[in-house]
Write an enzyme that holds these catalytic residues in place. Structure first.
Site, PDB file in Angstrom:
ATOM      1  N   HIS A  15       0.893  -1.102  -0.088  1.00  0.00           N
ATOM      2  CA  HIS A  15      -0.038  -0.072   0.056  1.00  0.00           C
ATOM      3  C   HIS A  15       0.975   1.282   0.196  1.00  0.00           C
ATOM      4  O   HIS A  15       0.768   2.191   0.681  1.00  0.00           O
ATOM      5  CB  HIS A  15      -1.012  -0.111   1.375  1.00  0.00           C
ATOM      6  N   THR A  63      -3.402  -7.715  11.662  1.00  0.00           N
ATOM      7  CA  THR A  63      -2.041  -7.683  12.342  1.00  0.00           C
ATOM      8  C   THR A  63      -1.740  -6.147  12.627  1.00  0.00           C
ATOM      9  O   THR A  63      -0.808  -5.723  13.487  1.00  0.00           O
ATOM     10  CB  THR A  63      -0.964  -8.086  11.467  1.00  0.00           C
ATOM     11  N   GLU A 106      -6.070  -8.297   3.896  1.00  0.00           N
ATOM     12  CA  GLU A 106      -5.520  -9.293   4.932  1.00  0.00           C
ATOM     13  C   GLU A 106      -6.530  -9.874   5.905  1.00  0.00           C
ATOM     14  O   GLU A 106      -6.563 -10.982   5.981  1.00  0.00           O
ATOM     15  CB  GLU A 106      -4.593  -8.371   5.884  1.00  0.00           C
ATOM     16  N   SER A 119      -2.753   3.141   3.460  1.00  0.00           N
ATOM     17  CA  SER A 119      -2.174   1.966   4.107  1.00  0.00           C
ATOM     18  C   SER A 119      -2.742   2.110   5.390  1.00  0.00           C
ATOM     19  O   SER A 119      -2.692   3.095   6.399  1.00  0.00           O
ATOM     20  CB  SER A 119      -0.373   2.455   4.108  1.00  0.00           C
ATOM     21  N   CYS A 133       3.151 -12.477   4.579  1.00  0.00           N
ATOM     22  CA  CYS A 133       4.002 -12.356   6.046  1.00  0.00           C
ATOM     23  C   CYS A 133       3.780 -13.497   6.897  1.00  0.00           C
ATOM     24  O   CYS A 133       2.624 -13.824   7.133  1.00  0.00           O
ATOM     25  CB  CYS A 133       3.533 -10.900   6.434  1.00  0.00           C
TER      26      CYS A 133
HETATM   27 FE1  F3S Z   1       3.917  -8.477   8.463  1.00  0.00          FE
HETATM   28 FE2  F3S Z   1       3.507  -6.818  10.280  1.00  0.00          FE
HETATM   29 FE3  F3S Z   1       4.659  -6.142   8.503  1.00  0.00          FE
HETATM   30  S1  F3S Z   1       2.106  -8.218   9.886  1.00  0.00           S
HETATM   31  S2  F3S Z   1       3.608  -7.302   6.767  1.00  0.00           S
HETATM   32  S3  F3S Z   1       5.593  -7.407   9.900  1.00  0.00           S
HETATM   33  S4  F3S Z   1       3.290  -4.785   9.647  1.00  0.00           S
END
Ligand code: F3S
Length: 280
Positions: free
Chosen positions: A43, A164, A128, A220, A98
């Site tokens: 993003h 997350t 996500e 984002s 991720c």
């Molecule tokens: Fe993963 Fe957290 Fe970055 S979920 S993509 S480490 S913001």
């Protein structure tokens, strides 16, 4: 003469998940020349423009994907159904999901397998959250605020996971609101450490400066959360996606400014902003 002092927050910019995904995508672009991404891989418009110039092709759905293409799964992950459809087209899959998102997906699946009604705390339209939801097997609700759970009937078992990039205070409020709604409540705090560290950085900058510039794409979520955290801390905040969005009026009469950036903001863009401010 520049009398303005800049305090650069740490950590800032790419988190390990985004860095890992972009590194894998760049390697794939080097190797194959052309790589398809289902939705924007990150993003941040400026970074996406750079990747497009290297051969990235953006598509919105699997139906647009040519047979046997190379396809990149972004850090936000995807649903198992989409993954299967991509594989059926004979594509080479570069999985940039991720590990922290994978953890949230696995926890959602585990909870649903064990008979919990799954609640995902997050934005229902975010890719996500859709990917996490897609990994749960039974009933799933996505909630954004404590008000969203007010009408919930009482259930035997409710299991909670979080997007997350969620703000911890919001997760706590929603969990509190769920306590009277379940005979058994299990919570997995799947907010990733990178998100928490960046939010702490912003809180610290808010207490040490007269204003904080948050650099990150306007689409984002993790950057939006940083802006929210700064505002909650009573800070004067300026959200910019690129250097030419710096607002001279906002800078006026400020002698100490903090710099923060979302987990999807590349270093080169952060440096451009810092250089511009340092040269004033
Ligand atoms: Fe993963 Fe957290 Fe970055 S979920 S993509 S480490 S913001």
């Amino acid at each position: 003469m520049n009398l303005m002092k800049l305090i650069i927050g740490k950590p800032l910019g790419f988190c390990f998940g985004v860095k890992r995904a972009i590194d894998e995508l760049e390697r794939a672009l080097d190797r194959y020349g052309e790589v398809y991404a289902l939705g924007s891989p990150i993003h941040n418009e400026e970074e996406v423009k750079r990747l497009i110039s290297m051969g990235l092709k953006l598509i919105e759905g699997v139906e647009e994907l040519p047979e046997n293409a190379v396809v990149f799964i972004r850090a936000h992950g995807t649903t198992p159904e989409t993954f299967d459809m991509v594989c059926k087209k004979g594509c080479i899959v570069i999985d940039g999901t991720c590990p922290s998102v994978k953890n949230a997906q696995e926890k959602a699946r585990l909870l649903s397998k064990e008979g919990y009604n799954v609640v995902v705390v997050g934005d229902p339209n975010h890719p996500e959250v859709r990917s996490i939801k897609g990994h749960a097997l039974g009933e799933v609700s996505v909630v954004t605020s404590p008000e969203d759970v007010e009408g919930f009937p009482v259930k035997d078992k409710i299991g909670v996971v979080s997007q997350t990039t969620q703000e911890e205070g919001m997760l706590l409020s929603i969990v509190s609101a769920l306590v009277p709604k379940a005979r058994e409540l299990r919570v997995y705090n799947t907010i990733c450490k990178a998100t928490l560290h960046r939010q702490e950085t912003v809180r610290k900058l808010a207490s040490e400066t007269e204003g904080v510039i948050v650099i990150g794409g306007h689409n984002s979520t993790n950057t939006a959360k940083l802006v929210e955290v700064a505002k909650k801390a009573g800070c004067d905040v300026l959200w910019i996606a690129k250097p030419d969005e710096i607002d001279e009026d906002w800078l006026k009469n400020k002698s100490i400014i903090g710099i923060a950036a979302g987990a999807s903001t590349p270093d080169w863009l952060i440096n451009d902003v810092i250089n511009l401010l340092s040269c004033r």
